[in-house]
Design a protein around this motif. Structure first.
Motif, PDB file in Angstrom:
ATOM      1  N   ARG A  87      43.958  51.298  43.002  1.00  0.00           N
ATOM      2  CA  ARG A  87      44.894  50.960  44.113  1.00  0.00           C
ATOM      3  C   ARG A  87      44.603  49.710  44.852  1.00  0.00           C
ATOM      4  NH1 ARG A  87      49.171  49.608  45.118  1.00  0.00           N
ATOM      5  NH2 ARG A  87      49.667  51.042  43.450  1.00  0.00           N
ATOM      6  N   ARG A  88      43.177  49.973  45.194  1.00  0.00           N
ATOM      7  CA  ARG A  88      42.454  48.602  46.101  1.00  0.00           C
ATOM      8  C   ARG A  88      42.568  47.265  45.165  1.00  0.00           C
ATOM      9  NH1 ARG A  88      38.753  50.720  49.952  1.00  0.00           N
ATOM     10  NH2 ARG A  88      38.434  48.466  50.403  1.00  0.00           N
ATOM     11  N   ILE A  89      42.091  47.327  43.762  1.00  0.00           N
ATOM     12  CA  ILE A  89      42.218  46.020  43.028  1.00  0.00           C
ATOM     13  C   ILE A  89      43.602  45.645  43.021  1.00  0.00           C
ATOM     14  CG2 ILE A  89      42.139  45.260  40.663  1.00  0.00           C
ATOM     15  CD1 ILE A  89      39.796  46.898  40.445  1.00  0.00           C
ATOM     16  N   ALA A  90      44.633  46.422  42.769  1.00  0.00           N
ATOM     17  CA  ALA A  90      46.148  46.117  42.750  1.00  0.00           C
ATOM     18  C   ALA A  90      46.705  45.421  43.911  1.00  0.00           C
ATOM     19  CB  ALA A  90      46.898  47.145  42.459  1.00  0.00           C
ATOM     20  N   ASP A  91      46.033  46.111  45.190  1.00  0.00           N
ATOM     21  CA  ASP A  91      46.470  45.714  46.476  1.00  0.00           C
ATOM     22  C   ASP A  91      45.932  44.116  46.747  1.00  0.00           C
ATOM     23  OD1 ASP A  91      47.884  47.966  47.024  1.00  0.00           O
ATOM     24  OD2 ASP A  91      46.328  48.634  48.407  1.00  0.00           O
ATOM     25  N   ARG A  92      44.518  43.907  46.397  1.00  0.00           N
ATOM     26  CA  ARG A  92      43.915  42.728  46.568  1.00  0.00           C
ATOM     27  C   ARG A  92      44.561  41.694  45.764  1.00  0.00           C
ATOM     28  NH1 ARG A  92      38.249  43.002  49.209  1.00  0.00           N
ATOM     29  NH2 ARG A  92      38.141  44.914  49.878  1.00  0.00           N
ATOM     30  N   ALA A  93      45.031  41.997  44.416  1.00  0.00           N
ATOM     31  CA  ALA A  93      45.592  40.973  43.570  1.00  0.00           C
ATOM     32  C   ALA A  93      46.998  40.512  44.105  1.00  0.00           C
ATOM     33  CB  ALA A  93      45.778  41.670  42.239  1.00  0.00           C
ATOM     34  N   VAL A  94      47.935  41.548  44.594  1.00  0.00           N
ATOM     35  CA  VAL A  94      48.885  41.095  45.135  1.00  0.00           C
ATOM     36  C   VAL A  94      48.805  40.072  46.350  1.00  0.00           C
ATOM     37  CG1 VAL A  94      50.988  41.966  46.487  1.00  0.00           C
ATOM     38  CG2 VAL A  94      50.127  43.339  44.705  1.00  0.00           C
ATOM     39  N   GLY A  95      47.976  40.190  47.039  1.00  0.00           N
ATOM     40  CA  GLY A  95      47.424  39.343  48.232  1.00  0.00           C
ATOM     41  C   GLY A  95      46.964  37.988  47.679  1.00  0.00           C
ATOM     42  N   ALA A  96      46.486  38.059  46.285  1.00  0.00           N
ATOM     43  CA  ALA A  96      46.215  36.689  45.676  1.00  0.00           C
ATOM     44  C   ALA A  96      47.461  36.057  44.962  1.00  0.00           C
ATOM     45  CB  ALA A  96      44.964  37.084  44.763  1.00  0.00           C
ATOM     46  N   GLY A  97      48.622  36.777  44.928  1.00  0.00           N
ATOM     47  CA  GLY A  97      49.799  36.141  44.377  1.00  0.00           C
ATOM     48  C   GLY A  97      50.232  36.848  43.334  1.00  0.00           C
ATOM     49  N   PHE A  98      49.652  38.011  42.696  1.00  0.00           N
ATOM     50  CA  PHE A  98      49.926  38.803  41.437  1.00  0.00           C
ATOM     51  C   PHE A  98      51.025  39.612  41.928  1.00  0.00           C
ATOM     52  CE2 PHE A  98      45.821  37.162  40.485  1.00  0.00           C
ATOM     53  CZ  PHE A  98      46.027  37.005  38.902  1.00  0.00           C
ATOM     54  N   SER A  99      51.639  40.113  40.857  1.00  0.00           N
ATOM     55  CA  SER A  99      52.598  41.274  41.172  1.00  0.00           C
ATOM     56  C   SER A  99      51.803  42.559  40.729  1.00  0.00           C
ATOM     57  CB  SER A  99      53.702  41.283  40.035  1.00  0.00           C
ATOM     58  OG  SER A  99      54.263  42.380  39.845  1.00  0.00           O
ATOM     59  N   ALA A 100      51.914  43.483  41.380  1.00  0.00           N
ATOM     60  CA  ALA A 100      50.983  44.724  41.071  1.00  0.00           C
ATOM     61  C   ALA A 100      51.415  45.221  39.682  1.00  0.00           C
ATOM     62  CB  ALA A 100      51.430  45.964  41.919  1.00  0.00           C
ATOM     63  N   ASP A 101      52.439  44.943  38.972  1.00  0.00           N
ATOM     64  CA  ASP A 101      52.912  45.421  37.640  1.00  0.00           C
ATOM     65  C   ASP A 101      51.877  44.422  36.630  1.00  0.00           C
ATOM     66  OD1 ASP A 101      54.640  47.237  38.680  1.00  0.00           O
ATOM     67  OD2 ASP A 101      56.396  46.179  37.574  1.00  0.00           O
ATOM     68  N   ASP A 102      51.416  43.735  37.003  1.00  0.00           N
ATOM     69  CA  ASP A 102      50.642  42.610  36.195  1.00  0.00           C
ATOM     70  C   ASP A 102      49.125  43.013  36.197  1.00  0.00           C
ATOM     71  OD1 ASP A 102      53.107  41.019  35.216  1.00  0.00           O
ATOM     72  OD2 ASP A 102      52.510  39.456  36.880  1.00  0.00           O
ATOM     73  N   ILE A 103      48.801  43.797  36.525  1.00  0.00           N
ATOM     74  CA  ILE A 103      47.306  44.443  36.881  1.00  0.00           C
ATOM     75  C   ILE A 103      47.085  45.349  36.110  1.00  0.00           C
ATOM     76  CG2 ILE A 103      45.444  44.863  38.251  1.00  0.00           C
ATOM     77  CD1 ILE A 103      46.361  41.837  38.439  1.00  0.00           C
ATOM     78  N   MET A 104      46.635  45.556  34.782  1.00  0.00           N
ATOM     79  CA  MET A 104      46.298  46.562  33.992  1.00  0.00           C
ATOM     80  C   MET A 104      44.827  46.883  34.156  1.00  0.00           C
ATOM     81  SD  MET A 104      47.056  47.214  30.068  1.00  0.00           S
ATOM     82  CE  MET A 104      46.228  48.678  29.074  1.00  0.00           C
ATOM     83  N   ILE A 105      44.177  47.990  34.201  1.00  0.00           N
ATOM     84  CA  ILE A 105      42.847  48.114  34.375  1.00  0.00           C
ATOM     85  C   ILE A 105      42.601  49.562  33.413  1.00  0.00           C
ATOM     86  CG2 ILE A 105      40.790  49.063  36.022  1.00  0.00           C
ATOM     87  CD1 ILE A 105      42.862  47.947  38.360  1.00  0.00           C
ATOM     88  N   ALA A 106      41.558  49.180  32.797  1.00  0.00           N
ATOM     89  CA  ALA A 106      40.880  50.296  31.997  1.00  0.00           C
ATOM     90  C   ALA A 106      39.315  50.669  32.298  1.00  0.00           C
ATOM     91  CB  ALA A 106      41.038  49.854  30.557  1.00  0.00           C
TER      92      ALA A 106
END
Length: 138
Positions: A87-106
């Motif tokens: 959740r935190r990585i996705a939230d910060r990525a959104v703050g950097a201009g990414f869509s949350a759907d664009d962040i896949m984490i394994a």
């Protein structure tokens, strides 16, 4: 001491890539107790035709900015820590201009014997500091 591999499309601006890498590290520190100085990341950029990422699985809408983050670390994090990390990585990525759907984490976990941090020694084996003498210090 996790190792993060971050795969991004080549068209992303360096500032956005750095923001994503910073998010990964800062959130590992904040959610998983990683010491701040233990940053090990490899960032790779790929041409669009070399990133084969399903645009909708599972029920997301990925854009051409879709990126994949792989994190390898020692076993021992809780399910809640992992979920908070995502959740935190996705939230910060959104703050950097990414869509949350664009962040896949394994995430992958292993044990100390699966790592060698140098000198050909398994992590956890005795690591002695390198001797420093006036003639060897350069």
């Amino acid at each position: 001491m996790p190792l993060a591999r971050i795969a991004v499309p080549v068209h992303l601006a360096p500032a956005r890539i750095c923001a994503l890498a910073d998010a990964v590290h800062e959130d590992l520190v904040e959610t998983c107790g990683v010491p701040p100085e233990e940053r090990f990341q490899l960032v790779s950029s790929y041409a669009r035709e070399m990133m084969f990422i399903d645009p909708t699985f599972p029920d997301v809408a990925r854009t051409p900015d879709a990126s994949i983050i792989e994190i390898l670390f020692l076993a021992g994090r809780t399910v809640d820590q992992k979920k908070n990390l995502f959740r935190r990585i996705a939230d910060r990525a959104v703050g950097a201009g990414f869509s949350a759907d664009d962040i896949m984490i394994a995430l992958s976990e292993n044990t100390p014997v699966d790592w060698s941090l140098g000198r050909g020694l398994a992590y956890g084996d005795h690591h002695t500091p390198l001797a420093t003498s006036p003639t060897s210090a350069r």
